[in-house]
Design a protein around this motif. Structure first.
Motif, PDB file in Angstrom:
ATOM      1  N   ALA A  13      50.994  22.567  13.509  1.00  0.00           N
ATOM      2  CA  ALA A  13      52.460  22.460  13.469  1.00  0.00           C
ATOM      3  C   ALA A  13      52.861  21.091  12.958  1.00  0.00           C
ATOM      4  CB  ALA A  13      53.044  22.686  14.861  1.00  0.00           C
ATOM      5  N   ALA A  14      53.810  21.060  12.063  1.00  0.00           N
ATOM      6  CA  ALA A  14      54.359  19.824  11.488  1.00  0.00           C
ATOM      7  C   ALA A  14      53.338  19.012  10.696  1.00  0.00           C
ATOM      8  CB  ALA A  14      54.987  18.947  12.578  1.00  0.00           C
ATOM      9  N   MET A  15      52.228  19.616  10.303  1.00  0.00           N
ATOM     10  CA  MET A  15      51.237  18.836   9.525  1.00  0.00           C
ATOM     11  C   MET A  15      51.791  18.521   8.131  1.00  0.00           C
ATOM     12  SD  MET A  15      48.222  21.596   8.684  1.00  0.00           S
ATOM     13  CE  MET A  15      47.186  20.633   7.578  1.00  0.00           C
ATOM     14  N   THR A  16      51.341  17.419   7.586  1.00  0.00           N
ATOM     15  CA  THR A  16      51.858  16.973   6.294  1.00  0.00           C
ATOM     16  C   THR A  16      50.775  16.891   5.230  1.00  0.00           C
ATOM     17  OG1 THR A  16      51.552  14.735   7.093  1.00  0.00           O
ATOM     18  CG2 THR A  16      53.776  15.635   7.241  1.00  0.00           C
ATOM     19  N   LEU A  17      49.530  16.761   5.657  1.00  0.00           N
ATOM     20  CA  LEU A  17      48.447  16.608   4.678  1.00  0.00           C
ATOM     21  C   LEU A  17      47.133  17.023   5.331  1.00  0.00           C
ATOM     22  CD1 LEU A  17      46.983  13.878   5.905  1.00  0.00           C
ATOM     23  CD2 LEU A  17      48.812  12.749   4.677  1.00  0.00           C
ATOM     24  N   GLY A  18      46.065  17.032   4.542  1.00  0.00           N
ATOM     25  CA  GLY A  18      44.752  17.347   5.080  1.00  0.00           C
ATOM     26  C   GLY A  18      44.532  18.839   5.206  1.00  0.00           C
ATOM     27  N   SER A  19      43.485  19.203   5.941  1.00  0.00           N
ATOM     28  CA  SER A  19      43.211  20.628   6.097  1.00  0.00           C
ATOM     29  C   SER A  19      42.749  20.936   7.508  1.00  0.00           C
ATOM     30  CB  SER A  19      42.155  21.058   5.080  1.00  0.00           C
ATOM     31  OG  SER A  19      40.908  20.507   5.429  1.00  0.00           O
ATOM     32  N   ILE A  20      43.059  22.151   7.919  1.00  0.00           N
ATOM     33  CA  ILE A  20      42.645  22.641   9.235  1.00  0.00           C
ATOM     34  C   ILE A  20      41.936  23.965   9.028  1.00  0.00           C
ATOM     35  CG2 ILE A  20      43.473  23.606  11.414  1.00  0.00           C
ATOM     36  CD1 ILE A  20      45.726  21.577  11.401  1.00  0.00           C
ATOM     37  N   HIS A  21      40.785  24.103   9.679  1.00  0.00           N
ATOM     38  CA  HIS A  21      40.028  25.347   9.593  1.00  0.00           C
ATOM     39  C   HIS A  21      39.812  25.852  11.013  1.00  0.00           C
ATOM     40  CE1 HIS A  21      37.074  28.063   7.729  1.00  0.00           C
ATOM     41  NE2 HIS A  21      36.445  27.954   8.897  1.00  0.00           N
ATOM     42  N   VAL A  22      40.158  27.130  11.237  1.00  0.00           N
ATOM     43  CA  VAL A  22      39.922  27.716  12.559  1.00  0.00           C
ATOM     44  C   VAL A  22      38.871  28.798  12.390  1.00  0.00           C
ATOM     45  CG1 VAL A  22      40.985  28.833  14.555  1.00  0.00           C
ATOM     46  CG2 VAL A  22      42.344  27.278  13.142  1.00  0.00           C
ATOM     47  N   SER A  23      37.764  28.699  13.159  1.00  0.00           N
ATOM     48  CA  SER A  23      36.615  29.582  12.894  1.00  0.00           C
ATOM     49  C   SER A  23      36.830  30.995  13.407  1.00  0.00           C
ATOM     50  CB  SER A  23      35.359  28.993  13.531  1.00  0.00           C
ATOM     51  OG  SER A  23      35.445  29.114  14.941  1.00  0.00           O
ATOM     52  N   SER A  24      37.789  31.162  14.326  1.00  0.00           N
ATOM     53  CA  SER A  24      38.043  32.510  14.847  1.00  0.00           C
ATOM     54  C   SER A  24      39.564  32.741  14.886  1.00  0.00           C
ATOM     55  CB  SER A  24      37.401  32.643  16.223  1.00  0.00           C
ATOM     56  OG  SER A  24      37.763  33.862  16.823  1.00  0.00           O
ATOM     57  N   ASN A  25      40.106  33.139  16.039  1.00  0.00           N
ATOM     58  CA  ASN A  25      41.535  33.457  16.126  1.00  0.00           C
ATOM     59  C   ASN A  25      42.360  32.218  16.506  1.00  0.00           C
ATOM     60  OD1 ASN A  25      40.751  36.145  15.766  1.00  0.00           O
ATOM     61  ND2 ASN A  25      40.413  36.357  17.983  1.00  0.00           N
TER      62      ASN A  25
END
Ligand SMILES: [Zn+2]
Lengths: 271, 541
Positions: free
Chosen positions: A76-88
């Motif tokens: 939420a409210a991220m501005t840059l970079g990356s997020i990876h979620v391995s499941s749900n």
């Protein structure tokens, strides 16, 4: 190397990760990150009480390892970079995000990309209600960015959406594009009733095998070979969402609506 | 020697009711009241508060705001968006948590008023049918004494009694209603106009001599008959009037006629800013200020009083018993809207609104509000209000005080507004500045007098020990937004913004002496028309 967050044990209590973004973690030590307060049910607790944190946050990459179905506000409210979620992941993933990338391998809850302003979200599984929609009471849903979902989606997708692209490989629920102001929504599966209800402007592209039941306040404009379709297809292929664009090459029916609102919306239907 | 005296030493007192304008005096308190200094000079107080160098005033009184009851709660439900981004009020050992935004939650409302130096507030528009809801919320609004005005201007029994020329019935009904609903005063909101709108869509502009369908009465009759009945009942605050045609260009004539319809009776015209517009043909572009003309009338009629309903720039929520107004605003701004028909009694409209300084209309409304403060010669006839939250939040009161006390600040803000405002209002020509004594009048002494609250708004013996102590500052906004201490009925409630205690506060209501003989007639009408049982109507206890 990314920073990796994993749950210490399965929990039945929701956790709110709002604010735990790549930008915030980037210049922090693991110790500082572990001390960050997150909302666990109705209590503020330190992140380390519920999660293990490892790796190196400096490259702006975050990984959530495990089932985060009960986690709210990832990215939420991220501005840059990356997020990876391995499941749900839970609800409010990418709420109000302005930039960066989120990729969820599993399914996500409601309000995915709600009120987002930029960036890209990919979900390999399904998503809940109000994808790219407005939060309760707001005047606007998403105003920019891209949401790509391989699975199915719930109701009210694109509610009050203002700009941006939502593409759904699976099926969509009721009230797709509800009260949308502008923007584009593509559904490759089937679409439930009331698509485009209250839409003022914007584009719905419904390419499912069976035709949805449409509202009587949409008017048929005729057959079309609009360049919008192949253009959209090529774009979705270029971002790796689909493998071939054949379905975007076929002529479609074009309808205008919703005439209960402004009536400047476009609805493309495959035959 | 054992005693329960508290002594506030060395403060500079502003107590206009008692003619004290900035004199250093000690104040003695006991049992929640202000008392005369003990005759024995050897008596030492149990507690001493050093107020030297500080300004001491009676606690603030907000005589027109919307803080409790069905419409306020409906507005909370309508506006989750407004609360979501507002800083929440966190729980402490003495206080509960709450939410802010333009319509704060109940406990937060009490804390924020107290922290601003206010000790009394009146909700200005409660439908009697739902008065129990308002009182239930009052029970959750600490630190304040509070009361409510009951909506009567579109009540069917009121209009029938007037049509049938039965003033005795009307008088008794008003007394009965105030007692049953635990109200403090009769409130007329767009008298007759709300009912007319319910019959005929589009009739938002009911004038004083238009006939209300079905009831065959005019707003003028409702105003003068209710004012007369209230005078006969000897109510402390006879009648609180929200005039017809709120917000409409050219409505100033109706406002003037309303003042004239009161003749020599007492009456209070509320949020007068919204009722002072020139222009016409329902064309907002033609609007202009008619404050000079209206203020002239007020200046020559001391029995009439007004509160301003100041508009401040920013986002807020409009809430009103004026159903047609809510409908108009929602259409004008394309915003969401709640409308409610309170069966035999009233209406209600709620809609978000954003006042913008670059909008000519909004800037004009802002200027017209300030003109009212500056053109009413006697500060005892004008009361500070924002009609919270309609024109803005009560939290803006310190800013209004600065606008009134600092003309440089005022003209700087005027320069940031739409340039045509100076052509359509006289604000740029007004260089009057309020004194601290004037401020004490329009925020406490004046409203207490207008409301007939003998033990409030002053610092003489016998008054409630509701006291606010300020740290003087050249910037009056700074001074008034963070009182050094706030004392409620002798108890320290706030120190420098920190809540110290949360007294429940009293409910202010009138038990009017009315003729009980009329009750069977009211009951027969009631059983015939209402959706609730007679026994379940009103407020218990
Ligand atoms: Zn009001």
């Amino acid at each position: 190397m990314a920073i990796c967050v994993s749950l210490r044990s399965a929990s039945t209590i929701p956790i709110d990760f709002t604010g735990l973004t790549p930008k915030w973690t980037q210049d922090k030590s693991l110790g500082e990150i572990e001390k960050r307060k997150v909302l666990h049910g109705r209590h503020q607790i330190r992140l380390a009480e519920i999660c293990r944190v490892s790796g190196d946050p400096s490259d702006g990459r975050m990984e959530f390892d495990g089932d985060f179905s009960l986690a709210h506000g990832i990215g939420a409210a991220m501005t840059l970079g990356s997020i990876h979620v391995s499941s749900n992941a839970g609800c409010n993933v990418g709420l109000g995000m302005q930039g960066g990338k989120i990729h969820v391998k599993g399914a996500v809850g409601d309000f995915l990309g709600s009120e987002m302003r930029g960036g890209t979200i990919r979900v390999d599984g399904s998503a809940g209600n109000s994808v790219g929609g407005a939060q309760n009471g707001s005047r606007r849903g998403m105003t920019g960015g891209t949401i790509l979902i391989q699975g199915n989606v719930g109701d009210h997708v694109g509610h009050l959406m203002r700009r941006g692209l939502i593409a759904v490989r699976g099926n969509a629920g009721k009230f797709l594009g509800y009260n949308m102001l502008a923007g584009t929504i593509v559904v490759l599966g089937t679409c439930n009733s009331y698509a485009g209800a209250g839409m003022k402007r914007g584009t719905l592209i419904l390419l499912g095998k069976s035709q949805p039941v449409l509202l009587p306040t949409f008017r048929l404009a005729g057959k079309t070979a609009s360049p919008v379709l192949p253009l959209t297809g090529r774009h979705l292929k270029s971002v790796g969402f689909i493998e071939n664009t054949a379905r975007f090459a076929e002529p479609c029916e074009l309808l205008h609506g919703d005439f209960l609102a402004l009536g400047k919306g476009e609805l493309f239907l495959s035959n | 020697m054992e005693n329960n005296f508290t002594k506030i030493c060395g403060g500079t007192l502003y107590d206009p009711t008692n003619g004290i304008d900035g004199e250093v005096r000690d104040l003695w308190l006991a049992d929640g009241k202000i008392v005369a200094p003990p005759s024995d000079p050897h008596v030492r107080p149990a507690r001493t508060i050093d107020a030297s160098g500080l300004v001491v005033m009676p606690g603030g009184i907000d005589m027109h705001c919307h803080i409790a009851g069905p419409k306020v709660n409906a507005a909370r439900k309508l506006r989750p968006d407004d609360r979501r981004d507002a800083e929440p009020v966190h729980r402490t050992a003495t206080t509960r948590s709450g939410t802010m935004g333009s319509v704060p939650s109940t406990f937060a409302t009490g804390y924020k008023y107290a922290a601003l130096g206010y000790t009394t507030a009146f909700d200005a528009a409660v439908p009697p049918l739902l008065a129990a809801h308002a009182h239930a919320e009052f029970a959750d609004t600490p630190c304040l004494d509070k009361g409510c005005y009951l909506l009567m201007g579109n009540n069917h029994y009121v209009m029938q009694s007037i049509r049938d020329k039965e003033p005795a019935k009307l008088r008794s009904f008003i007394g009965w209603l105030l007692s049953r609903g635990k109200g403090y005063a009769p409130k007329l909101v767009n008298p007759g106009g709300v009912e007319a709108w319910k019959h005929r869509d589009g009739s938002r502009s009911t004038g004083l001599d238009d006939t209300v369908p079905h009831f065959d009465v005019t707003p003028r009759q409702i105003i003068s008959e209710v004012a007369q009945a209230a005078a006969d009942l000897k109510l402390p605050h006879p009648v609180h009037i929200h005039c017809n045609q709120l917000g409409m260009p050219g409505n100033w004539r109706t406002t003037l006629e309303t003042m004239q319809a009161l003749e020599n009776r007492c009456g209070h015209l509320t949020h007068i800013q919204f009722h002072s517009y020139g222009g016409g043909d329902a064309d907002e572009g033609t609007s202009s200020s008619k404050v000079p003309q209206l203020a002239d009338y007020i200046n020559s009629h001391p029995q009439l009083t007004v509160d301003v309903g100041q508009v401040l720039f920013g986002e807020t929520t409009s809430m009103t018993g004026d159903g047609p107004l809510g409908h108009f605003l929602a259409n004008l701004y394309g915003s969401k809207w709640i409308s409610s028909d309170v069966e035999m009694e009233a209406g209600c409209g709620i809609s978000p609104i954003e006042y913008k300084n670059k909008s000519l209309i909004h800037a004009l409304q802002w200027a017209i509000g300030l003109e009212w403060y500056l053109l009413v010669e006697d500060p005892w006839q004008v009361v500070m209000s924002t009609d919270h939250p309609n024109g803005g939040s009560f939290l803006a009161y310190p800013q209004i005080i600065r606008l009134l006390m600092d003309r440089t600040y005022r003209s700087d803000m005027l320069k940031s507004c739409h340039p045509d405002v100076t052509k359509r209002s006289s604000l740029a020509d007004l260089d009057r500045e309020y004194s601290l004594n004037d401020i004490a009048i329009i925020t406490r002494a004046g409203p207490a007098k207008i409301l007939g609250l003998a033990d409030k708004g002053h610092l003489g013996p016998g008054a409630a020990a509701d006291i606010t102590i300020y740290t003087p500052d050249d910037d009056k906004e700074t001074m008034f937004e963070l009182p050094r201490m706030v004392i409620k009925a002798g108890e320290m409630v706030v120190e420098q913004g920190e809540i110290r205690s949360t007294p429940q506060g009293n409910i202010l209501h009138v038990d009017a002496d009315y003729d009980r003989e009329v009750e069977p007639d009211i009951k027969a009408w009631f059983e015939d028309t209402y959706s609730v049982r007679w026994e379940n109507y009103g407020v218990e206890g």
